[in-house]
Structure formats: structure tokens, C-alpha cells
Design a protein around this motif. Structure first.
Motif, mmCIF file in Angstrom:
data_model
loop_
_atom_site.group_PDB
_atom_site.id
_atom_site.type_symbol
_atom_site.label_atom_id
_atom_site.label_comp_id
_atom_site.label_asym_id
_atom_site.label_seq_id
_atom_site.Cartn_x
_atom_site.Cartn_y
_atom_site.Cartn_z
ATOM 1 N N ASN A 124 0.434 -1.640 -0.577
ATOM 2 C CA ASN A 124 0.220 -0.055 -0.255
ATOM 3 C C ASN A 124 1.165 0.999 0.467
ATOM 4 N N GLU A 125 0.878 2.185 -0.915
ATOM 5 C CA GLU A 125 1.444 2.869 -0.752
ATOM 6 C C GLU A 125 1.057 4.543 -0.471
ATOM 7 N N ILE A 126 2.068 5.272 0.421
ATOM 8 C CA ILE A 126 1.991 6.389 1.333
ATOM 9 C C ILE A 126 2.505 7.302 1.216
ATOM 10 N N GLU A 127 1.871 8.222 1.060
ATOM 11 C CA GLU A 127 2.519 9.366 0.998
ATOM 12 C C GLU A 127 2.848 10.865 1.598
ATOM 13 N N LEU A 128 4.522 11.143 2.095
ATOM 14 C CA LEU A 128 4.329 11.451 3.641
ATOM 15 C C LEU A 128 4.942 13.396 3.237
ATOM 16 N N TYR A 129 3.845 14.150 3.170
ATOM 17 C CA TYR A 129 3.940 14.976 3.270
ATOM 18 C C TYR A 129 4.523 16.501 3.997
ATOM 19 N N ILE A 130 4.500 17.694 3.866
ATOM 20 C CA ILE A 130 5.023 18.702 4.393
ATOM 21 C C ILE A 130 4.260 19.533 3.991
ATOM 22 N N ASP A 131 3.098 20.754 4.688
ATOM 23 C CA ASP A 131 2.387 21.856 3.821
ATOM 24 C C ASP A 131 3.840 23.174 3.373
ATOM 25 N N VAL A 132 3.666 23.012 2.846
ATOM 26 C CA VAL A 132 5.250 24.841 2.247
ATOM 27 C C VAL A 132 4.496 25.697 2.607
ATOM 28 N N PRO A 133 5.352 25.727 3.762
ATOM 29 C CA PRO A 133 5.077 27.339 4.327
ATOM 30 C C PRO A 133 4.807 28.659 3.494
ATOM 31 N N ASP A 134 3.360 29.317 3.365
ATOM 32 C CA ASP A 134 3.211 30.828 2.819
ATOM 33 C C ASP A 134 3.065 30.631 1.656
ATOM 34 N N VAL A 135 2.547 29.074 1.498
ATOM 35 C CA VAL A 135 1.934 28.945 0.378
ATOM 36 C C VAL A 135 0.290 29.362 0.722
ATOM 37 N N ASP A 136 -0.590 30.391 -0.323
ATOM 38 C CA ASP A 136 -1.762 30.167 0.066
ATOM 39 C C ASP A 136 -2.539 29.615 -0.953
ATOM 40 N N TRP A 137 -2.873 28.115 -0.781
ATOM 41 C CA TRP A 137 -3.307 27.552 -1.612
ATOM 42 C C TRP A 137 -4.940 27.417 -1.277
ATOM 43 N N ARG A 138 -6.048 28.731 -0.317
ATOM 44 C CA ARG A 138 -6.976 28.476 -0.117
ATOM 45 C C ARG A 138 -7.557 30.044 -1.117
ATOM 46 N N SER A 139 -6.584 31.286 -1.461
ATOM 47 C CA SER A 139 -6.649 31.827 -1.645
ATOM 48 C C SER A 139 -6.342 31.306 -3.335
ATOM 49 N N ASP A 140 -5.773 30.731 -3.829
ATOM 50 C CA ASP A 140 -5.770 29.840 -5.512
ATOM 51 C C ASP A 140 -5.701 28.566 -5.771
ATOM 52 N N PRO A 141 -7.076 27.832 -5.274
ATOM 53 C CA PRO A 141 -6.844 26.838 -6.004
ATOM 54 C C PRO A 141 -6.153 26.203 -7.190
ATOM 55 N N SER A 142 -6.131 27.091 -8.182
ATOM 56 C CA SER A 142 -4.919 26.761 -9.006
ATOM 57 C C SER A 142 -3.861 25.899 -9.117
ATOM 58 N N LEU A 143 -3.435 26.178 -7.455
ATOM 59 C CA LEU A 143 -1.764 25.803 -7.499
ATOM 60 C C LEU A 143 -1.634 24.725 -6.912
ATOM 61 N N LEU A 144 -2.937 23.833 -6.649
ATOM 62 C CA LEU A 144 -3.421 22.520 -6.390
ATOM 63 C C LEU A 144 -2.625 21.309 -7.763
ATOM 64 N N TYR A 145 -2.788 22.250 -9.066
ATOM 65 C CA TYR A 145 -2.751 21.685 -10.122
ATOM 66 C C TYR A 145 -1.178 21.731 -10.213
ATOM 67 N N SER A 146 -0.166 22.449 -9.709
ATOM 68 C CA SER A 146 0.801 22.788 -10.419
ATOM 69 C C SER A 146 1.398 21.618 -10.550
ATOM 70 N N PRO A 147 2.456 21.809 -12.167
ATOM 71 C CA PRO A 147 3.514 21.033 -12.465
ATOM 72 C C PRO A 147 4.370 20.119 -10.605
ATOM 73 N N VAL A 148 4.280 18.874 -11.140
ATOM 74 C CA VAL A 148 5.542 18.672 -9.633
ATOM 75 C C VAL A 148 6.771 18.632 -10.569
ATOM 76 N N LYS A 149 7.850 18.835 -9.591
ATOM 77 C CA LYS A 149 8.847 19.517 -9.974
ATOM 78 C C LYS A 149 9.745 17.999 -8.927
ATOM 79 N N PRO A 150 10.824 18.082 -9.320
ATOM 80 C CA PRO A 150 11.718 16.896 -8.265
ATOM 81 C C PRO A 150 12.028 17.771 -7.088
ATOM 82 N N LEU A 151 12.123 17.595 -6.048
ATOM 83 C CA LEU A 151 11.894 17.222 -5.010
ATOM 84 C C LEU A 151 13.813 17.795 -4.443
ATOM 85 N N ARG A 152 13.846 18.813 -3.686
ATOM 86 C CA ARG A 152 15.582 19.089 -3.381
ATOM 87 C C ARG A 152 15.681 19.866 -2.027
ATOM 88 N N LEU A 153 15.954 18.708 -1.116
ATOM 89 C CA LEU A 153 16.647 19.310 0.450
ATOM 90 C C LEU A 153 17.301 19.036 0.588
#
Length: 153
Positions: A124-153
Motif C-alpha cells: 500500500n503506497e503512502i505519501e508522507l508530506y509537509i505543507d509548504v510554508p507561506d503558500v496560500d492555496w485557499r486563495s488560489d486553488p489552481s495551485l493544487l494543479y501545479s506541475p510536480v518538480k523534483p524534490l530538493r531537500l
């Protein structure tokens, strides 16, 4: 009807002890019940936040249960678990997963979240995630459909 929140996830597992160890010891969920008994071996878990009565229920179906089919199929792709709000928390989770020998299936920066993808012992696949600080997806729901970029930690 109005949905208020996602309440819980129920998973069938082959080996209750193995899966309970994974979800409890590796991922840090708090176990609420012990083995449900011979009629129905189960284990319930909740996050340490104690948000609700249970968020995860495991039901043992035995070693002969059919495996999840690989590739494109109908059904659940993964479930997501929020583990924090900072890259440091995601880095710490990555270190813990590596220490526990859990393979990382993928990682991505979704713009509003940053995620690691893993699988439990039954696939069973599990996504472990953090919400990115200072991103206001409530004001701009289109952010939900942003292209996925490589993760840089």
C-alpha cells in the motif's frame, strides 16, 4: 450532505504484527488496540495529536491473500499523511526511513506540498508530506494543479 474531513483508512494486511510494527514503530502512529481476537485480528492507530478515535485500522487477512496488482489499476493509489510544515521535518523523516530500511518509491515538490512516497509491507503506497510554508492555496486553488518538480531537500 457535507463531508467534514477524512476520518480514517482501513487496510487489509497479511501479517498484523508485521504491519503494526511498520505503522507503529517506523511511522510513529500510536496503537490504540491490541489483537482483536481470533474472529477478527485487528489493530487501530491514531496520530499522536489524538485528533479522532482512530485514523488507521488494520485487518489481518492472512498470508494467502492476493497481492495488489502492479501497474495501472482501479482502486486506491495512495493515502497521504501530513508529517509537518518544514523541510527539516521532511529531512528527519527521510533519515528515519533510511535508518529503518524503508525504500523511497518517489519524491516530489508539488508547490503546495513536498512529499516522499513509500509502501507498507503489503504494498500500500503512502505519501508522507509537509505543507509548504507561506503558500496560500485557499486563495488560489489552481495551485493544487501545479506541475510536480523534483524534490530538493
Amino acid at each position: 450532505m457535507e463531508i467534514k474531513e477524512l476520518g480514517h483508512v482501513v487496510l487489509y494486511v497479511r501479517d498484523l504484527n508485521r504491519s503494526a510494527h511498520f505503522y507503529g514503530e517506523v511511522l510513529g502512529w500510536r496503537r490504540l488496540t491490541s489483537n482483536g481476537g481470533p474472529a477478527m485480528p485487528v489493530a487501530a492507530f491514531s496520530a499522536p495529536s489524538n485528533r479522532t478515535h482512530h485514523e488507521l485500522l488494520l485487518i489481518e487477512v492472512g498470508p494467502d491473500a492476493a497481492a495488489l496488482p502492479s501497474g495501472r489499476r482501479v482502486g486506491m493509489y495512495h493515502f497521504g499523511v501530513k508529517i509537518g510544515d518544514s523541510d527539516d521535518e521532511l529531512r528527519a523523516a527521510l533519515a528515519q526511513l533510511r535508518e529503518a530500511g524503508v525504500p523511497i518509491l518517489g519524491a516530489g515538490d508539488h508547490g503546495i506540498t513536498r512529499s516522499l512516497y513509500i509502501a507498507d509491507p503489503d504494498g500500500n503506497e503512502i505519501e508522507l508530506y509537509i505543507d509548504v510554508p507561506d503558500v496560500d492555496w485557499r486563495s488560489d486553488p489552481s495551485l493544487l494543479y501545479s506541475p510536480v518538480k523534483p524534490l530538493r531537500l
